[in-house]
Scaffold this motif. Structure first.
Motif, PDB file in Angstrom:
ATOM      1  N   ALA A  29      -1.351  38.140  66.091  1.00 25.88           N
ATOM      2  CA  ALA A  29      -1.135  37.826  64.686  1.00 25.88           C
ATOM      3  C   ALA A  29      -2.224  36.863  64.219  1.00 25.88           C
ATOM      4  N   GLU A  30      -2.829  37.179  63.077  1.00 29.77           N
ATOM      5  CA  GLU A  30      -3.813  36.285  62.480  1.00 29.77           C
ATOM      6  C   GLU A  30      -3.095  35.467  61.411  1.00 29.77           C
ATOM      7  N   ASP A  40      -2.466  39.326  59.153  1.00 33.25           N
ATOM      8  CA  ASP A  40      -2.767  40.600  59.803  1.00 33.25           C
ATOM      9  C   ASP A  40      -2.093  40.655  61.162  1.00 33.25           C
ATOM     10  N   LEU A  41      -1.724  41.853  61.585  1.00 39.39           N
ATOM     11  CA  LEU A  41      -1.124  42.070  62.900  1.00 39.39           C
ATOM     12  C   LEU A  41      -1.867  43.197  63.597  1.00 39.39           C
ATOM     13  N   LEU A  42      -1.990  43.102  64.921  1.00 34.69           N
ATOM     14  CA  LEU A  42      -2.639  44.136  65.710  1.00 34.69           C
ATOM     15  C   LEU A  42      -1.882  44.294  67.014  1.00 34.69           C
ATOM     16  N   ALA A  43      -1.391  45.500  67.273  1.00 32.36           N
ATOM     17  CA  ALA A  43      -0.675  45.783  68.524  1.00 32.36           C
ATOM     18  C   ALA A  43      -1.627  46.469  69.484  1.00 32.36           C
ATOM     19  N   PRO A  59     -12.347  41.633  70.105  1.00 31.42           N
ATOM     20  CA  PRO A  59     -12.244  42.986  69.523  1.00 31.42           C
ATOM     21  C   PRO A  59     -11.276  43.054  68.345  1.00 31.42           C
ATOM     22  N   ALA A  60     -10.218  42.250  68.390  1.00 33.32           N
ATOM     23  CA  ALA A  60      -9.267  42.239  67.267  1.00 33.32           C
ATOM     24  C   ALA A  60      -9.951  41.704  66.014  1.00 33.32           C
ATOM     25  N   GLY A  61     -10.756  40.654  66.173  1.00 33.95           N
ATOM     26  CA  GLY A  61     -11.485  40.106  65.028  1.00 33.95           C
ATOM     27  C   GLY A  61     -12.462  41.106  64.440  1.00 33.95           C
ATOM     28  N   ILE A  66     -13.686  45.118  60.114  1.00 34.42           N
ATOM     29  CA  ILE A  66     -13.958  46.497  59.699  1.00 34.42           C
ATOM     30  C   ILE A  66     -12.905  46.964  58.699  1.00 34.42           C
ATOM     31  N   GLU A  67     -11.628  46.676  58.959  1.00 26.41           N
ATOM     32  CA  GLU A  67     -10.567  47.081  58.044  1.00 26.41           C
ATOM     33  C   GLU A  67     -10.703  46.382  56.696  1.00 26.41           C
TER      34      GLU A  67
END
Length: 95
Positions: A29-30, A40-43, A59-61, A66-67
């Motif tokens: 979670a950012e 933002d969330l990334l699973a 890589p999440a950053g 990019i998004e």
């Protein structure tokens, strides 16, 4: 196909069956400083035992960046196409 459908298809391709157990996932979670909620969330899959936290966060950053750029590009495209719908004179003169 939703996230669960993709996971089910991958499990069936790997083992030949689906046991209704989802794999372990990490949720990043950012949350900017001072923000009450995450922005933002990334699973993703859990990292290996020797992967440092920075190896997971970097890589999440990059993905978040990019998004973000993609959303901005879409907003700019929507604006440009709405101006073009008004005709070329409106685009040139700003009317």
């Amino acid at each position: 196909m939703g996230g669960r459908g993709r996971i089910q298809a991958a499990a069936e391709a790997q083992t030949g069956s689906w046991d209704w157990v989802l794999p372990d996932l990490w949720l990043l979670a950012e949350r900017p400083t001072g923000a009450a909620d995450p922005t933002d969330l990334l699973a993703g899959p859990p990292p290996g035992p020797d992967m440092p936290l920075a190896g997971l966060v970097r890589p999440a950053g990059i993905r978040w960046r990019i998004e973000h750029d993609y959303r901005q590009l879409n907003m700019a495209w929507d604006w440009a196409t709405s101006q073009a719908d008004r005709g070329p004179a409106a685009v040139i003169t700003g009317a």
